[in-house]
Design a protein around this motif. Structure first.
Motif, PDB file in Angstrom:
ATOM      1  N   TRP A  61       0.808  -1.077   0.033  1.00 43.16           N
ATOM      2  CA  TRP A  61       0.058  -0.099  -0.054  1.00 43.16           C
ATOM      3  C   TRP A  61       0.929   1.164   0.035  1.00 43.16           C
ATOM      4  O   TRP A  61       0.580   2.437  -0.785  1.00 43.16           O
ATOM      5  CB  TRP A  61      -1.069   0.026   1.150  1.00 43.16           C
ATOM      6  CG  TRP A  61      -1.982  -1.249   1.214  1.00 43.16           C
ATOM      7  CD1 TRP A  61      -2.350  -2.175   1.645  1.00 43.16           C
ATOM      8  CD2 TRP A  61      -3.105  -1.225   0.245  1.00 43.16           C
ATOM      9  NE1 TRP A  61      -3.394  -2.781   1.549  1.00 43.16           N
ATOM     10  CE2 TRP A  61      -3.735  -2.089   0.309  1.00 43.16           C
ATOM     11  CE3 TRP A  61      -3.396  -0.456  -0.866  1.00 43.16           C
ATOM     12  CZ2 TRP A  61      -4.832  -2.773  -0.467  1.00 43.16           C
ATOM     13  CZ3 TRP A  61      -4.456  -0.690  -1.973  1.00 43.16           C
ATOM     14  CH2 TRP A  61      -5.261  -1.927  -1.291  1.00 43.16           C
ATOM     15  N   ALA A  62       1.914   1.150   0.550  1.00 38.62           N
ATOM     16  CA  ALA A  62       2.862   2.276   0.927  1.00 38.62           C
ATOM     17  C   ALA A  62       3.691   2.718  -0.872  1.00 38.62           C
ATOM     18  O   ALA A  62       3.741   3.711  -0.951  1.00 38.62           O
ATOM     19  CB  ALA A  62       4.049   2.138   1.791  1.00 38.62           C
ATOM     20  N   ALA A  63       3.673   1.533  -1.321  1.00 37.29           N
ATOM     21  CA  ALA A  63       4.329   1.529  -2.555  1.00 37.29           C
ATOM     22  C   ALA A  63       3.255   2.094  -3.814  1.00 37.29           C
ATOM     23  O   ALA A  63       3.612   3.035  -4.824  1.00 37.29           O
ATOM     24  CB  ALA A  63       5.072   0.188  -3.122  1.00 37.29           C
ATOM     25  N   THR A  64       2.070   1.661  -3.521  1.00 42.54           N
ATOM     26  CA  THR A  64       1.009   1.988  -4.738  1.00 42.54           C
ATOM     27  C   THR A  64       0.292   2.979  -4.445  1.00 42.54           C
ATOM     28  O   THR A  64      -0.733   3.221  -5.473  1.00 42.54           O
ATOM     29  CB  THR A  64       0.401   0.649  -5.063  1.00 42.54           C
ATOM     30  OG1 THR A  64      -0.414   0.093  -3.840  1.00 42.54           O
ATOM     31  CG2 THR A  64       1.335  -0.573  -5.130  1.00 42.54           C
ATOM     32  N   THR A  65       0.120   3.706  -3.327  1.00 39.41           N
ATOM     33  CA  THR A  65      -0.905   4.791  -2.914  1.00 39.41           C
ATOM     34  C   THR A  65      -0.093   6.227  -2.468  1.00 39.41           C
ATOM     35  O   THR A  65       1.058   5.793  -2.190  1.00 39.41           O
ATOM     36  CB  THR A  65      -1.519   4.340  -2.043  1.00 39.41           C
ATOM     37  OG1 THR A  65      -1.318   4.046  -0.900  1.00 39.41           O
ATOM     38  CG2 THR A  65      -2.727   3.189  -2.207  1.00 39.41           C
ATOM     39  N   ASP A  66      -0.880   7.050  -2.422  1.00 41.99           N
ATOM     40  CA  ASP A  66      -0.189   8.130  -2.069  1.00 41.99           C
ATOM     41  C   ASP A  66      -0.101   8.291  -0.730  1.00 41.99           C
ATOM     42  O   ASP A  66      -0.525   7.187   0.016  1.00 41.99           O
ATOM     43  CB  ASP A  66      -1.219   9.605  -2.412  1.00 41.99           C
ATOM     44  CG  ASP A  66      -1.154   9.764  -4.115  1.00 41.99           C
ATOM     45  OD1 ASP A  66      -0.048   9.451  -4.651  1.00 41.99           O
ATOM     46  OD2 ASP A  66      -2.061  10.225  -4.531  1.00 41.99           O
ATOM     47  N   SER A  67       0.901   9.295   0.032  1.00 43.61           N
ATOM     48  CA  SER A  67       1.057   9.214   1.496  1.00 43.61           C
ATOM     49  C   SER A  67      -0.473   9.565   2.175  1.00 43.61           C
ATOM     50  O   SER A  67      -1.339  10.139   1.886  1.00 43.61           O
ATOM     51  CB  SER A  67       2.186  10.283   1.682  1.00 43.61           C
ATOM     52  OG  SER A  67       1.627  11.559   1.441  1.00 43.61           O
ATOM     53  N   ALA A  68      -0.096   9.368   3.411  1.00 40.36           N
ATOM     54  CA  ALA A  68      -1.337   9.461   4.235  1.00 40.36           C
ATOM     55  C   ALA A  68      -1.675  10.845   4.430  1.00 40.36           C
ATOM     56  O   ALA A  68      -2.819  11.450   4.590  1.00 40.36           O
ATOM     57  CB  ALA A  68      -1.283   8.971   5.646  1.00 40.36           C
ATOM     58  N   ALA A  69      -0.541  11.819   4.394  1.00 41.60           N
ATOM     59  CA  ALA A  69      -0.689  13.278   4.502  1.00 41.60           C
ATOM     60  C   ALA A  69      -1.695  13.871   3.325  1.00 41.60           C
ATOM     61  O   ALA A  69      -2.419  14.606   3.446  1.00 41.60           O
ATOM     62  CB  ALA A  69       0.653  13.707   4.128  1.00 41.60           C
ATOM     63  N   ALA A  70      -1.381  12.941   2.008  1.00 44.33           N
ATOM     64  CA  ALA A  70      -2.364  13.588   1.060  1.00 44.33           C
ATOM     65  C   ALA A  70      -3.752  12.975   1.119  1.00 44.33           C
ATOM     66  O   ALA A  70      -4.610  13.413   0.298  1.00 44.33           O
ATOM     67  CB  ALA A  70      -1.638  12.976  -0.387  1.00 44.33           C
TER      68      ALA A  70
END
Length: 204
Positions: A61-70
């Motif tokens: 999920w970290a590699a394929t989605t935008d950061s939690a901040a976004a």
């Protein structure tokens, strides 16, 4: 379950019970059924990246989605629920396996010219393998969803899991027991097209 019932029940599930892992024997049946899919020239140019541990899935999920901040908490309920899936399977296609296979003597081609292929059957075959996993999940009482990996995230996915360059992810399957928050996709309001709209008998 009768096959017709499996087909009727198949739908994309986007919420999972995080406390119920997929049993190992069921996971193995999903994969065993996947490799029963047809493939051009019996090339079988597929591979499946299986992610089950908390660390593996978090890395995906970290590699394929935008950061939690976004995407602050609550901003994307669909993604939040999808992250609960205890099993992720990333089907990969290998174009080289097909180009090599069809350059063999029994196929009659003497080169690996990609222009001979009217469509990328390496991706088609990986998709058919994915469908067999989706149907198997239904037969096993599980939910599953096939979704895409954003084009700009493929490089990060490769790096995160050491995927060889010749393998391309065609998507990802989330698999697990449906959660309480699962609900039908708003897209289904469009309705299913009938046979009279999509079937052309004898001519268009």
């Amino acid at each position: 379950m009768e096959f017709a019932e499996v087909v009727r029940r198949r739908r994309m599930v986007r919420d999972y019970d995080p406390d119920r892992p997929v049993p190992p024997d069921v996971r193995e049946r999903l994969l065993a059924h996947a490799i029963r899919a047809p493939s051009a020239g019996f090339s079988q140019g597929w591979a499946f990246l299986v992610l089950e541990s908390d660390e593996e899935r978090a890395r995906f999920w970290a590699a394929t989605t935008d950061s939690a901040a976004a995407h602050p908490p609550g901003a994307d309920g669909w993604l939040t629920r999808m992250r609960r899936a205890p099993l992720l399977v990333v089907p990969m296609s290998n174009k080289d396996a097909y180009l090599d296979r069809y350059a063999e003597a029994d196929k009659g081609w003497t080169d690996r010219d990609e222009s001979r292929w009217p469509v990328p059957y390496w991706d088609v075959d990986a998709g058919m393998a994915s469908l067999l996993m989706l149907l198997t999940a239904v037969d096993e009482g599980l939910g599953a969803c096939f979704f895409g990996v954003p084009a700009d995230k493929v490089t990060g996915l490769r790096a995160a899991f050491g995927v060889p360059d010749q393998y391309r992810p065609v998507g990802c399957l989330s698999v697990g027991y449906p959660g309480d928050g699962d609900r039908r996709s708003p897209s289904l309001r469009r309705g299913r097209r009938g046979l009279d709209e999509v079937v052309h008998r004898g001519r268009w």
